[in-house]
Design an enzyme around this catalytic site. Structure first.
Site, mmCIF file in Angstrom:
data_model
loop_
_atom_site.group_PDB
_atom_site.id
_atom_site.type_symbol
_atom_site.label_atom_id
_atom_site.label_comp_id
_atom_site.label_asym_id
_atom_site.label_seq_id
_atom_site.Cartn_x
_atom_site.Cartn_y
_atom_site.Cartn_z
ATOM 1 N N HIS A 136 3.105 12.347 6.113
ATOM 2 C CA HIS A 136 4.167 11.353 6.299
ATOM 3 C C HIS A 136 5.352 11.795 5.434
ATOM 4 O O HIS A 136 5.160 12.435 4.401
ATOM 5 C CB HIS A 136 3.622 9.999 5.824
ATOM 6 C CG HIS A 136 4.511 8.826 6.068
ATOM 7 N ND1 HIS A 136 5.564 8.511 5.237
ATOM 8 C CD2 HIS A 136 4.492 7.877 7.027
ATOM 9 C CE1 HIS A 136 6.157 7.412 5.689
ATOM 10 N NE2 HIS A 136 5.526 7.011 6.780
ATOM 11 N N ASP A 213 -2.667 10.672 -0.498
ATOM 12 C CA ASP A 213 -1.955 9.543 0.110
ATOM 13 C C ASP A 213 -2.994 8.754 0.910
ATOM 14 O O ASP A 213 -3.434 9.185 1.979
ATOM 15 C CB ASP A 213 -0.847 10.109 1.012
ATOM 16 C CG ASP A 213 -0.182 9.040 1.870
ATOM 17 O OD1 ASP A 213 -0.659 7.892 1.883
ATOM 18 O OD2 ASP A 213 0.812 9.375 2.539
ATOM 19 N N GLN A 216 -3.233 5.135 4.894
ATOM 20 C CA GLN A 216 -3.906 4.792 6.154
ATOM 21 C C GLN A 216 -5.423 4.779 6.022
ATOM 22 O O GLN A 216 -6.119 4.523 7.003
ATOM 23 C CB GLN A 216 -3.516 5.790 7.256
ATOM 24 C CG GLN A 216 -2.043 5.773 7.601
ATOM 25 C CD GLN A 216 -1.587 4.468 8.241
ATOM 26 O OE1 GLN A 216 -2.406 3.665 8.710
ATOM 27 N NE2 GLN A 216 -0.290 4.233 8.276
ATOM 28 N N LYS A 239 -0.812 -2.523 4.078
ATOM 29 C CA LYS A 239 -1.642 -1.867 5.101
ATOM 30 C C LYS A 239 -3.117 -2.219 4.894
ATOM 31 O O LYS A 239 -3.990 -1.729 5.587
ATOM 32 C CB LYS A 239 -1.438 -0.359 5.065
ATOM 33 C CG LYS A 239 -0.005 0.060 5.467
ATOM 34 C CD LYS A 239 0.074 1.538 5.693
ATOM 35 C CE LYS A 239 1.471 2.107 5.652
ATOM 36 N NZ LYS A 239 2.284 1.791 6.819
ATOM 37 N N CYS A 377 7.583 8.756 11.147
ATOM 38 C CA CYS A 377 7.917 9.353 9.848
ATOM 39 C C CYS A 377 7.079 10.608 9.595
ATOM 40 O O CYS A 377 6.618 10.848 8.466
ATOM 41 C CB CYS A 377 7.731 8.355 8.696
ATOM 42 S SG CYS A 377 8.746 6.902 8.872
#
Ligand code: C6P
Length: 419
Positions: A136, A213, A216, A239, A377
């Site tokens: 991302h 990261d 998600q 999220k 993104c």
């Protein structure tokens, strides 16, 4: 398309009833354009259970005060609640100490913090930061900024046509100049679940620091930072069925202690004179100013909620949703699914011959179906697959088989409109 049988009984397993779970989410009962909302944009943000909404309301009605400063009753209660969430997140991530949990505004700020601060600590001209093709922008641009400030360079791990990391290429990229490896746990645009543990083991052969990261990942799978072996892990509250404006950066204590502050201001200092200042202990060194207190408390409620639903049930239900969506969409003529990794979260990105993804999104929207269309993104990833954009349906545990079927029917309708 072969019609897919769907009866509500199918989703009512002994320990997981999607219809009961949906009762916890007020927004899932609203209509848009006079149609029931079918919310399939969970990778952008998830919906909030009543427990989260109530925790925030209760905080403002009963406890609101600034934290860490006041000696009065409300300030002490608010501080206790805020710090209790830090301990909750420590447990949630399997971290050794609660001081390793830094509250930020979200994944983007978490990665900016680590890139800027760790980058200043570690990077010298000629050093290398390894990223992957599926990152991302939040896990690309902060590294570009620090690389241009320090003279370090970015190297990129390629991916195969299924959307999986090419680990042989990663191995070839690693060398003594590799100081940082930053990668996503789950790709927002492909759904690929990366083998983080294996990547960490490889990165450690050259003593690189690994930043993950997790934006998600946390809504789909349990995360244990000690098992993963990484050095930093970032995620966003919104999220994870929690509020916007709150995120987490977990980092190893010894690294956080060695890193310079990211922002200056109140709360993050021990002493200040006009000549110099000294810093508070971690994590406060990285939490300048009044933090988002209500949002932290909302995040705590979100974590409790997700753990009560349980990752085993979430994983099982989402795997069934993904399988059904993949099967239904793959048979539609002219439709190409982008991202077919063997390890995949419940995200389906696709393109349709002759139809712009934005048109797919707009037509589905009129039927109450919310998906995302665009580059997500992740422009370098789009370039890798030779597309400017995709349509993306991303699922959460509260989605049903009927909603998957409605998505497939909606896409068939899009084709009719354009034929
Ligand atoms: N992806 C999506 O629709 P923030 O905005 O800070 O909460 O999260 C940024 C971010 C970082 N990494 C990954 C893998 C992400 O997916 C996101 C956010 C959203 O896919 C908005 S672009």
């Amino acid at each position: 398309m072969t019609p897919l049988v769907s009866s509500p009984e199918q989703y009512r397993k002994a320990d997981f009833d999607v219809y009961r779970v949906r009762e916890d989410f007020p927004i899932l009962h609203r209509e848009v354009y006079g149609k029931p909302l079918i919310y399939l944009d969970n990778a952008a943000t998830t919906q909030k259970p009543r427990a989260v909404i109530e925790a925030i309301r209760r905080y403002y009605e009963e406890t609101n005060a600034n934290i860490h400063r006041g000696l009065h009753f409300l300030s002490e209660r608010a501080t206790e609640q805020y710090e209790a969430v830090r301990r909750k997140i420590q447990e949630f991530l399997g971290a050794s100490e609660s001081c390793e949990v830094v509250f930020t505004r979200g994944t983007t700020e978490s990665i900016n913090l680590v890139a800027s601060s760790l980058g200043r600590l570690l990077l010298q001209p000629g050093d290398e930061v390894v990223l992957t093709t599926m990152e991302h922008h939040s896990n690309i641009v902060p590294w570009q900024l620090i690389c241009s400030a320090t003279g370090a360079k970015i190297r990129v791990v390629p991916i195969n046509d299924c959307g999986e990391l090419c680990l042989e290429d990663f191995e070839r990229l690693l060398n003594p100049r590799t100081k940082i490896v930053a990668l996503t746990h789950v790709s927002n645009a492909l759904g690929t679940v990366n083998p983080v543990h294996q990547v960490v083991q490889m990165a450690k052969t050259v003593n690189a620091t690994v930043v993950v990261d997790g934006a998600q990942a946390v809504s789909h799978l349990p995360v244990d930072v000690r098992q993963l072996g990484c050095d930093f892990y970032a995620f966003s509250g919104h999220k994870l069925f929690g509020p916007t404006g709150i995120g987490v950066l977990w980092g190893r204590a010894e690294l956080l202690e060695a890193m310079p502050p990211y922002q200056g201001g109140g709360e993050m200092i021990r002493t200040v004179t006009f000549e110099e200042s000294t810093w508070a202990k971690i994590p406060h060194k990285f939490e300048a100013g009044t933090p988002p207190i209500a949002e932290v408390i909302g995040l705590g409620a979100a974590v409790d909620y997700v753990l009560q639903v349980g990752y085993a049930a979430i994983g099982e239900h989402e795997a069934a949703l993904l399988e059904r969506a993949t099967r239904a969409l793959a048979t539609i003529p002219g439709l190409r699914i982008i991202g077919n990794a063997r390890e995949k979260a419940a995200v389906v990105s696709f393109v349709l011959e002759g139809v712009h993804p934005h048109d797919i999104g707009t037509i589905l929207d009129r039927d109450g179906i919310a998906i995302r269309a665009g580059h997500h993104c992740a422009q370098p990833l789009m370039q890798r697959f030779g597309v400017a954009a995709t349509a993306r349906a991303s699922f959460a545990f509260y989605n049903t088989f009927s909603e998957v079927d409605a998505l497939a029917a909606g896409v068939e309708k899009v084709i009719e409109v354009f034929s």
